[in-house]
Design a protein around this motif. Sequence first.
Motif, mmCIF file in Angstrom:
data_model
loop_
_atom_site.group_PDB
_atom_site.id
_atom_site.type_symbol
_atom_site.label_atom_id
_atom_site.label_comp_id
_atom_site.label_asym_id
_atom_site.label_seq_id
_atom_site.Cartn_x
_atom_site.Cartn_y
_atom_site.Cartn_z
ATOM 1 N N ARG A 79 13.450 -4.568 1.899
ATOM 2 C CA ARG A 79 12.251 -4.507 2.742
ATOM 3 C C ARG A 79 11.215 -3.654 2.029
ATOM 4 N NH1 ARG A 79 12.790 -3.807 8.842
ATOM 5 N NH2 ARG A 79 12.740 -6.049 8.584
ATOM 6 N N TYR A 80 10.035 -4.213 1.851
ATOM 7 C CA TYR A 80 8.921 -3.509 1.220
ATOM 8 C C TYR A 80 7.890 -3.177 2.289
ATOM 9 C CZ TYR A 80 10.810 -5.536 -3.070
ATOM 10 O OH TYR A 80 11.629 -5.909 -4.113
ATOM 11 N N ARG A 81 7.440 -1.948 2.309
ATOM 12 C CA ARG A 81 6.354 -1.517 3.181
ATOM 13 C C ARG A 81 5.329 -0.830 2.278
ATOM 14 N NH1 ARG A 81 7.673 -1.676 8.678
ATOM 15 N NH2 ARG A 81 9.868 -2.053 9.014
ATOM 16 N N TYR A 82 4.203 -1.490 2.098
ATOM 17 C CA TYR A 82 3.172 -1.003 1.184
ATOM 18 C C TYR A 82 2.322 0.058 1.879
ATOM 19 C CZ TYR A 82 4.547 -5.055 -1.553
ATOM 20 O OH TYR A 82 5.270 -5.967 -2.274
ATOM 21 N N ARG A 83 2.126 1.179 1.238
ATOM 22 C CA ARG A 83 1.370 2.282 1.837
ATOM 23 C C ARG A 83 -0.141 2.079 1.723
ATOM 24 N NH1 ARG A 83 4.583 7.749 0.054
ATOM 25 N NH2 ARG A 83 6.517 7.203 1.091
ATOM 26 N N THR A 139 -3.330 -3.515 2.287
ATOM 27 C CA THR A 139 -3.457 -3.995 3.661
ATOM 28 C C THR A 139 -3.618 -5.502 3.661
ATOM 29 O OG1 THR A 139 -5.834 -3.630 3.615
ATOM 30 C CG2 THR A 139 -4.474 -1.836 4.484
ATOM 31 N N LYS A 155 -0.891 -2.760 7.413
ATOM 32 C CA LYS A 155 -0.372 -2.562 6.067
ATOM 33 C C LYS A 155 0.503 -3.756 5.688
ATOM 34 C CE LYS A 155 -0.786 2.310 6.119
ATOM 35 N NZ LYS A 155 -0.312 3.612 6.171
ATOM 36 N N ARG A 156 0.458 -4.069 4.414
ATOM 37 C CA ARG A 156 1.241 -5.204 3.909
ATOM 38 C C ARG A 156 2.729 -4.873 3.972
ATOM 39 N NH1 ARG A 156 1.715 -7.290 -2.176
ATOM 40 N NH2 ARG A 156 2.793 -9.234 -1.735
ATOM 41 N N ARG A 157 3.539 -5.896 4.301
ATOM 42 C CA ARG A 157 4.998 -5.742 4.297
ATOM 43 C C ARG A 157 5.632 -7.046 3.824
ATOM 44 N NH1 ARG A 157 3.658 -6.636 9.596
ATOM 45 N NH2 ARG A 157 4.864 -8.266 10.605
ATOM 46 N N ASP A 166 9.804 -8.882 3.319
ATOM 47 C CA ASP A 166 11.269 -8.853 3.392
ATOM 48 C C ASP A 166 11.809 -9.940 2.472
ATOM 49 O OD1 ASP A 166 11.363 -6.834 5.340
ATOM 50 O OD2 ASP A 166 11.086 -8.294 6.938
ATOM 51 N N SER A 193 6.460 -12.455 4.508
ATOM 52 C CA SER A 193 5.416 -11.447 4.394
ATOM 53 C C SER A 193 4.386 -11.645 5.500
ATOM 54 C CB SER A 193 4.731 -11.563 3.030
ATOM 55 O OG SER A 193 3.641 -10.678 2.939
ATOM 56 N N ASN A 194 3.697 -10.575 5.853
ATOM 57 C CA ASN A 194 2.600 -10.710 6.812
ATOM 58 C C ASN A 194 1.307 -11.108 6.101
ATOM 59 O OD1 ASN A 194 2.196 -8.209 5.587
ATOM 60 N ND2 ASN A 194 1.457 -7.236 7.447
#
Length: 93
Positions: A22-26, A29, A38-40, A42, A71-72
């Motif tokens: 799981r990636y959660r970009y800080r 966006t 924020k971009r995410r 899986d 991804s969102n």
Amino acid sequence: GRWSLEWKKEPWRVALEASGVRYRYRVQTVGVGFDPPKRRRDDVDVTLRTERGLGPRWTLFAEAQAERSRSNEENASYTQTTIMAGLAFTPSP
């Protein structure tokens, strides 16, 4: 994480591998506006491989791999399936 499971009984070998991230970009966006999310992303990957030894140097194998990325971000999600089979030769040392 990464998981694997293997079963061997000569001349057979079966291996199952799976991984998930799981990636959660800080900083990155998605979208527009004053406060876009924020971009995410899986990613999930599963591979099943079956082998049968045909003597000391030859191995017959079949492998199936399934990969999914969600991804969102618009147009960044995908699903892929790969199936292959072959004959492998290992030269003597």
